[in-house]
Design a protein around this motif. Structure first.
Motif, PDB file in Angstrom:
ATOM      1  N   GLY A  45       0.815  -1.218   0.000  1.00  0.00           N
ATOM      2  CA  GLY A  45       0.000   0.000   0.000  1.00  0.00           C
ATOM      3  C   GLY A  45       0.845   1.264   0.000  1.00  0.00           C
ATOM      4  N   ALA A  46       1.900   1.270   0.812  1.00  0.00           N
ATOM      5  CA  ALA A  46       2.768   2.450   0.907  1.00  0.00           C
ATOM      6  C   ALA A  46       3.498   2.699  -0.407  1.00  0.00           C
ATOM      7  CB  ALA A  46       3.779   2.274   2.046  1.00  0.00           C
ATOM      8  N   LEU A  47       4.058   1.649  -1.003  1.00  0.00           N
ATOM      9  CA  LEU A  47       4.775   1.823  -2.261  1.00  0.00           C
ATOM     10  C   LEU A  47       3.812   2.201  -3.379  1.00  0.00           C
ATOM     11  CD1 LEU A  47       7.463   1.734  -3.738  1.00  0.00           C
ATOM     12  CD2 LEU A  47       7.003  -0.667  -4.259  1.00  0.00           C
ATOM     13  N   GLY A  48       2.655   1.561  -3.417  1.00  0.00           N
ATOM     14  CA  GLY A  48       1.659   1.888  -4.437  1.00  0.00           C
ATOM     15  C   GLY A  48       1.208   3.335  -4.346  1.00  0.00           C
ATOM     16  N   ALA A  49       0.987   3.818  -3.124  1.00  0.00           N
ATOM     17  CA  ALA A  49       0.575   5.207  -2.929  1.00  0.00           C
ATOM     18  C   ALA A  49       1.670   6.166  -3.386  1.00  0.00           C
ATOM     19  CB  ALA A  49       0.232   5.454  -1.460  1.00  0.00           C
TER      20      ALA A  49
END
Length: 111
Positions: A45-49
Motif C-alpha cells: 500500500g505504501a509503495l503503491g501510494a
C-alpha cells in the motif's frame, strides 16, 4: 528391475536465480517491509501510494526530488524530422513531453 510409477516425483526446488539487474515492485515491497517493519500488505500500500503520487505529480508538470537518488522532471521535446526504419521514409515527429532523470551527484560518484 523396479517399475516406475506413473506419477512424476515432485521436482526439486529450482535454485534461486542469479541476482537480477532489475529490482521489481515485488522486491521493492519486500525490502520496504523488512526495513520499515511493515507487513507485506502495508508495504504494498505504501509503495503503491508513493508511485501513484509521483505519477500524478509528473502528469501535472511538477519536478520530483528523491534525496540521495536524483530528480525526475518533465521536459518538452521539439518537433523534428525522423526516418522510418526499414523504408528510409522521412517522417515528421510531433513535439511532446518526456520524463527526464538527473542522478544525484553523491550517487553518481559512488557508482
Amino acid at each position: 528391475m523396479t517399475k516406475l510409477s506413473k506419477k512424476a516425483a515432485p521436482a526439486a526446488k529450482a535454485a534461486a536465480p542469479a541476482a537480477s539487474t532489475k529490482l521489481g515492485k515485488t522486491e521493492l515491497t519486500d525490502m520496504l517491509g523488512d526495513r520499515a517493519g511493515l507487513s507485506k500488505k502495508d508495504a504494498v500500500g505504501a509503495l503503491g501510494a508513493r508511485l501513484d503520487i509521483m505519477g500524478e505529480a509528473l502528469k501535472s508538470g511538477q519536478t520530483i526530488g528523491l534525496p540521495g537518488v536524483g530528480t525526475l522532471s518533465v521536459r518538452e521535446t521539439a518537433a523534428r524530422q525522423g526516418v522510418r526504419p526499414g523504408t528510409s521514409e522521412k517522417i515528421q515527429i510531433p513535439a511532446g513531453k518526456k520524463v527526464a532523470f538527473k542522478i544525484a551527484s553523491d550517487l553518481k560518484k559512488s557508482l
